[in-house]
Design a protein around this motif. Structure first.
Motif, PDB file in Angstrom:
ATOM      1  N   PHE A 131     -13.130   6.199  -3.136  1.00  0.00           N
ATOM      2  CA  PHE A 131     -13.379   4.921  -2.468  1.00  0.00           C
ATOM      3  C   PHE A 131     -12.990   3.797  -3.407  1.00  0.00           C
ATOM      4  CE2 PHE A 131     -15.544   1.698   0.042  1.00  0.00           C
ATOM      5  CZ  PHE A 131     -15.448   2.217   1.321  1.00  0.00           C
ATOM      6  N   GLY A 132     -12.534   2.667  -2.838  1.00  0.00           N
ATOM      7  CA  GLY A 132     -12.097   1.566  -3.678  1.00  0.00           C
ATOM      8  C   GLY A 132     -12.411   0.204  -3.086  1.00  0.00           C
ATOM      9  N   TYR A 133     -12.562  -0.779  -3.982  1.00  0.00           N
ATOM     10  CA  TYR A 133     -12.829  -2.169  -3.613  1.00  0.00           C
ATOM     11  C   TYR A 133     -11.798  -3.065  -4.310  1.00  0.00           C
ATOM     12  CZ  TYR A 133     -17.333  -0.160  -2.213  1.00  0.00           C
ATOM     13  OH  TYR A 133     -18.320   0.611  -1.636  1.00  0.00           O
ATOM     14  N   PRO A 134     -10.534  -2.944  -3.941  1.00  0.00           N
ATOM     15  CA  PRO A 134      -9.487  -3.693  -4.639  1.00  0.00           C
ATOM     16  C   PRO A 134      -9.493  -5.175  -4.253  1.00  0.00           C
ATOM     17  CG  PRO A 134      -8.541  -2.541  -2.785  1.00  0.00           C
ATOM     18  CD  PRO A 134      -9.984  -2.129  -2.846  1.00  0.00           C
ATOM     19  N   ALA A 135      -8.879  -6.002  -5.099  1.00  0.00           N
ATOM     20  CA  ALA A 135      -8.761  -7.429  -4.848  1.00  0.00           C
ATOM     21  C   ALA A 135      -7.286  -7.829  -4.864  1.00  0.00           C
ATOM     22  CB  ALA A 135      -9.535  -8.213  -5.906  1.00  0.00           C
ATOM     23  N   PHE A 136      -6.982  -8.946  -4.222  1.00  0.00           N
ATOM     24  CA  PHE A 136      -5.631  -9.495  -4.278  1.00  0.00           C
ATOM     25  C   PHE A 136      -5.394 -10.121  -5.654  1.00  0.00           C
ATOM     26  CE2 PHE A 136      -6.443  -9.551   0.321  1.00  0.00           C
ATOM     27  CZ  PHE A 136      -5.266  -9.007   0.809  1.00  0.00           C
ATOM     28  N   ASP A 137      -4.200  -9.900  -6.198  1.00  0.00           N
ATOM     29  CA  ASP A 137      -3.870 -10.551  -7.452  1.00  0.00           C
ATOM     30  C   ASP A 137      -3.273 -11.930  -7.173  1.00  0.00           C
ATOM     31  OD1 ASP A 137      -1.193 -10.196  -6.742  1.00  0.00           O
ATOM     32  OD2 ASP A 137      -0.878  -8.511  -8.101  1.00  0.00           O
ATOM     33  N   GLU A 138      -2.825 -12.618  -8.217  1.00  0.00           N
ATOM     34  CA  GLU A 138      -2.336 -13.984  -8.069  1.00  0.00           C
ATOM     35  C   GLU A 138      -1.085 -14.066  -7.195  1.00  0.00           C
ATOM     36  OE1 GLU A 138      -1.792 -15.640 -11.924  1.00  0.00           O
ATOM     37  OE2 GLU A 138      -3.959 -15.779 -12.346  1.00  0.00           O
ATOM     38  N   SER A 139      -0.348 -12.963  -7.111  1.00  0.00           N
ATOM     39  CA  SER A 139       0.873 -12.954  -6.291  1.00  0.00           C
ATOM     40  C   SER A 139       0.599 -12.616  -4.834  1.00  0.00           C
ATOM     41  CB  SER A 139       1.881 -11.958  -6.863  1.00  0.00           C
ATOM     42  OG  SER A 139       1.447 -10.608  -6.641  1.00  0.00           O
ATOM     43  N   GLY A 140      -0.662 -12.316  -4.501  1.00  0.00           N
ATOM     44  CA  GLY A 140      -1.002 -11.967  -3.122  1.00  0.00           C
ATOM     45  C   GLY A 140      -0.889 -10.492  -2.813  1.00  0.00           C
ATOM     46  N   GLU A 141      -0.845  -9.649  -3.850  1.00  0.00           N
ATOM     47  CA  GLU A 141      -0.734  -8.206  -3.644  1.00  0.00           C
ATOM     48  C   GLU A 141      -2.064  -7.518  -3.916  1.00  0.00           C
ATOM     49  OE1 GLU A 141       2.519  -4.929  -4.936  1.00  0.00           O
ATOM     50  OE2 GLU A 141       1.345  -5.745  -6.602  1.00  0.00           O
ATOM     51  N   LYS A 142      -2.437  -6.613  -3.044  1.00  0.00           N
ATOM     52  CA  LYS A 142      -3.611  -5.763  -3.236  1.00  0.00           C
ATOM     53  C   LYS A 142      -3.139  -4.310  -3.215  1.00  0.00           C
ATOM     54  CE  LYS A 142      -7.406  -6.363  -0.725  1.00  0.00           C
ATOM     55  NZ  LYS A 142      -8.371  -6.251   0.424  1.00  0.00           N
ATOM     56  N   ILE A 143      -3.384  -3.576  -4.280  1.00  0.00           N
ATOM     57  CA  ILE A 143      -2.920  -2.192  -4.394  1.00  0.00           C
ATOM     58  C   ILE A 143      -4.046  -1.245  -4.005  1.00  0.00           C
ATOM     59  CG2 ILE A 143      -2.029  -0.433  -5.958  1.00  0.00           C
ATOM     60  CD1 ILE A 143      -0.824  -2.675  -7.639  1.00  0.00           C
ATOM     61  N   LEU A 144      -3.764  -0.358  -3.055  1.00  0.00           N
ATOM     62  CA  LEU A 144      -4.733   0.671  -2.671  1.00  0.00           C
ATOM     63  C   LEU A 144      -4.380   1.980  -3.385  1.00  0.00           C
ATOM     64  CD1 LEU A 144      -5.081  -1.569  -0.489  1.00  0.00           C
ATOM     65  CD2 LEU A 144      -5.595   0.244   1.146  1.00  0.00           C
ATOM     66  N   THR A 145      -3.379   2.678  -2.912  1.00  0.00           N
ATOM     67  CA  THR A 145      -2.997   3.963  -3.502  1.00  0.00           C
ATOM     68  C   THR A 145      -1.547   3.910  -3.969  1.00  0.00           C
ATOM     69  OG1 THR A 145      -2.186   4.978  -1.447  1.00  0.00           O
ATOM     70  CG2 THR A 145      -4.554   5.107  -1.884  1.00  0.00           C
ATOM     71  N   THR A 146      -1.263   4.637  -5.054  1.00  0.00           N
ATOM     72  CA  THR A 146       0.114   4.792  -5.521  1.00  0.00           C
ATOM     73  C   THR A 146       0.325   6.267  -5.846  1.00  0.00           C
ATOM     74  OG1 THR A 146      -0.247   4.526  -7.910  1.00  0.00           O
ATOM     75  CG2 THR A 146      -0.089   2.499  -6.594  1.00  0.00           C
ATOM     76  N   TYR A 147       1.533   6.597  -6.282  1.00  0.00           N
ATOM     77  CA  TYR A 147       1.843   7.976  -6.648  1.00  0.00           C
ATOM     78  C   TYR A 147       1.308   8.342  -8.019  1.00  0.00           C
ATOM     79  CZ  TYR A 147       5.211   7.233  -2.875  1.00  0.00           C
ATOM     80  OH  TYR A 147       5.807   6.927  -1.679  1.00  0.00           O
ATOM     81  N   SER A 148       0.762   7.369  -8.748  1.00  0.00           N
ATOM     82  CA  SER A 148       0.326   7.657 -10.111  1.00  0.00           C
ATOM     83  C   SER A 148      -1.063   7.117 -10.443  1.00  0.00           C
ATOM     84  CB  SER A 148       1.327   7.081 -11.125  1.00  0.00           C
ATOM     85  OG  SER A 148       1.470   5.686 -10.954  1.00  0.00           O
ATOM     86  N   ASN A 149      -1.710   6.367  -9.527  1.00  0.00           N
ATOM     87  CA  ASN A 149      -3.043   5.866  -9.865  1.00  0.00           C
ATOM     88  C   ASN A 149      -4.097   6.920  -9.538  1.00  0.00           C
ATOM     89  OD1 ASN A 149      -3.505   5.656  -7.079  1.00  0.00           O
ATOM     90  ND2 ASN A 149      -3.774   3.438  -7.085  1.00  0.00           N
ATOM     91  N   GLU A 150      -5.361   6.554  -9.603  1.00  0.00           N
ATOM     92  CA  GLU A 150      -6.437   7.526  -9.434  1.00  0.00           C
ATOM     93  C   GLU A 150      -6.506   8.095  -8.022  1.00  0.00           C
ATOM     94  OE1 GLU A 150     -10.301   5.573  -9.905  1.00  0.00           O
ATOM     95  OE2 GLU A 150      -9.258   3.665  -9.670  1.00  0.00           O
ATOM     96  N   TYR A 151      -5.753   7.530  -7.086  1.00  0.00           N
ATOM     97  CA  TYR A 151      -5.732   8.016  -5.706  1.00  0.00           C
ATOM     98  C   TYR A 151      -4.397   8.703  -5.392  1.00  0.00           C
ATOM     99  CZ  TYR A 151      -9.495   4.571  -5.666  1.00  0.00           C
ATOM    100  OH  TYR A 151     -10.626   3.837  -5.962  1.00  0.00           O
ATOM    101  N   GLN A 152      -3.736   9.238  -6.392  1.00  0.00           N
ATOM    102  CA  GLN A 152      -2.408   9.809  -6.213  1.00  0.00           C
ATOM    103  C   GLN A 152      -2.391  11.019  -5.288  1.00  0.00           C
ATOM    104  OE1 GLN A 152      -1.141  12.180  -9.988  1.00  0.00           O
ATOM    105  NE2 GLN A 152      -2.596  10.628 -10.697  1.00  0.00           N
ATOM    106  N   ASP A 153      -3.546  11.658  -5.089  1.00  0.00           N
ATOM    107  CA  ASP A 153      -3.601  12.816  -4.189  1.00  0.00           C
ATOM    108  C   ASP A 153      -3.326  12.433  -2.739  1.00  0.00           C
ATOM    109  OD1 ASP A 153      -4.161  14.395  -6.342  1.00  0.00           O
ATOM    110  OD2 ASP A 153      -6.285  14.669  -5.893  1.00  0.00           O
ATOM    111  N   MET A 154      -3.362  11.142  -2.417  1.00  0.00           N
ATOM    112  CA  MET A 154      -3.039  10.690  -1.058  1.00  0.00           C
ATOM    113  C   MET A 154      -1.540  10.811  -0.773  1.00  0.00           C
ATOM    114  SD  MET A 154      -5.990   9.967   0.218  1.00  0.00           S
ATOM    115  CE  MET A 154      -6.549  11.362  -0.780  1.00  0.00           C
ATOM    116  N   MET A 155      -0.725  10.895  -1.830  1.00  0.00           N
ATOM    117  CA  MET A 155       0.727  11.057  -1.714  1.00  0.00           C
ATOM    118  C   MET A 155       1.384   9.918  -0.943  1.00  0.00           C
ATOM    119  SD  MET A 155       1.147  15.189  -1.186  1.00  0.00           S
ATOM    120  CE  MET A 155       0.198  15.248   0.325  1.00  0.00           C
ATOM    121  N   MET A 156       0.733   8.753  -0.965  1.00  0.00           N
ATOM    122  CA  MET A 156       1.267   7.563  -0.302  1.00  0.00           C
ATOM    123  C   MET A 156       1.118   6.364  -1.222  1.00  0.00           C
ATOM    124  SD  MET A 156      -0.134   7.969   3.654  1.00  0.00           S
ATOM    125  CE  MET A 156      -1.836   8.375   3.189  1.00  0.00           C
TER     126      MET A 156
END
Length: 266
Positions: free
Chosen positions: A5-30
Motif C-alpha cells: 500500500f502507498g500514500y504517494p504525493a505529487f512532486d514539484e513537476s506535477g508527477e506522482k509515482i505509484l509503481t515502477t519496474y524497480s521500486n518496492e512495488y516492482q512485482d506489479m510489473m507495471m
C-alpha cells in the motif's frame, strides 16, 4: 513482508509515482504514474517495448498518438471528474508517440507495461466502455457499485494490461466477496470529498484508503474494499496479465469460507 500500500504525493513537476519496474512495488510489473497538468502544458510519452494507456481523470485535453506506419489518432476530450463523467483513454503500443495537451488544468493517469506487440492506437470514449451495475440486493444490499471496463483480454487481446474503473456506493463494500486471482493488480483511490476514506484489505492486512492512495495487490491475495458512509469511492483498477495466464472476467477465485453468503437472506 512486502509493502502493498502507498500514500504517494505529487512532486514539484506535477508527477506522482505509484509503481515502477524497480521500486518496492516492482512485482506489479507495471509503471503507473499520475500527472497534474497546467493549462497549456504538454506531456509526451514515447516508450520502446512498452505499451501505454493514458486515462483522463479530470479537465480538458487533446489526446494524440502516432507511429511511423500508422495514421495519427487524435481527439479533444473533457471530463469534469471521475464521479460525474465517463472515461476517456488513449492506448498505444511501444514505439508510438503519445501527446497530451492540457487545454485546462487536468489530471491524467498513465499505465505502462512491457509488450513488444504492435497494434494500432485507439481512443476509448464512454460509449466504448462496458458499464455494469453490480451488487444490487446482494449481502444485505451493502456491496453496490458501478464497474467500468475500458479494455481487457477480450476487447484488447494484443495488450498485456487490463484497465477499468469502479464507483463504490457510500458505505458499501467493493470487490466482495473476498476473492483473488494469480495476476497482480493495482487500485488507485479517489474520493468525492477530500476527507473521504475507506478500508483496503490485502490478504490479512488492512489499510486506510484515502484520496490519492493506492493498493499494490500481489497475485493470490484476497482484496476486498470498503467505503465509509457519506463518501463515494473511485477506484482505477489495473491488472497485468501473466505469460500463459491472462486475466478474464470469469476468473474470480472467491474465498470458500464466504460462499454461503450468495444464498443467505439478510
Amino acid at each position: 513482508m512486502k509493502n502493498v500500500f502507498g500514500y504517494p504525493a505529487f512532486d514539484e513537476s506535477g508527477e506522482k509515482i505509484l509503481t515502477t519496474y524497480s521500486n518496492e512495488y516492482q512485482d506489479m510489473m507495471m509503471d503507473i504514474r499520475v500527472y497534474r497538468m497546467k493549462a497549456g502544458e504538454k506531456r509526451v510519452f514515447e516508450k520502446t517495448g512498452e505499451e501505454t494507456a493514458v486515462l483522463l481523470l479530470s479537465g480538458k485535453v487533446e489526446l494524440s498518438a502516432e507511429r511511423e506506419t500508422a495514421e495519427r489518432c487524435f481527439a479533444r476530450v473533457g471530463r469534469r471528474d471521475v464521479f460525474t463523467d465517463g472515461p476517456y483513454c488513449i492506448h498505444a503500443c511501444g514505439g508510438s508517440r503519445i501527446e497530451v495537451m492540457a487545454l485546462t488544468e487536468a489530471e491524467i493517469l498513465v499505465q505502462s507495461t512491457k509488450n513488444d506487440r504492435v497494434f494500432e492506437p485507439k481512443i476509448y470514449e464512454p460509449k466504448d466502455v462496458s458499464l455494469v451495475r453490480s451488487g444490487e440486493g446482494k449481502f444485505g444490499d451493502t456491496a453496490k457499485r458501478w464497474v467500468s471496463t475500458i479494455f481487457d483480454a477480450e476487447t484488447a487481446p494484443y495488450s498485456n494490461m487490463v484497465l477499468g474503473e469502479i464507483l463504490g456506493d457510500r458505505g458499501n463494500w467493493s470487490s466482495y466477496l473476498p476473492h483473488s486471482h494469480p495476476q497482480p493488480e493495482v487500485y488507485y483511490f479517489l474520493f468525492d470529498r477530500p476527507e473521504g476514506f475507506g478500508a483496503s484489505f490485502v490478504g490479512n492486512q488492512v489499510f486506510r484508503s484515502v484520496d490519492g492512495s493506492f493498493s499494490a495487490i500481489p497475485g493470490g491475495l484476497t482484496h476486498p474494499q470498503a467505503t465509509a458512509p457519506g463518501f463515494v469511492m473511485y477506484t482505477c483498477w489495473m491488472i497485468r496479465h501473466l505469460e500463459g495466464k491472462r486475466w478474464l472476467q470469469t476468473d474470480r477465485n472467491e474465498d470458500e469460507r464466504y460462499l454461503w453468503m450468495h444464498e443467505a437472506k439478510f
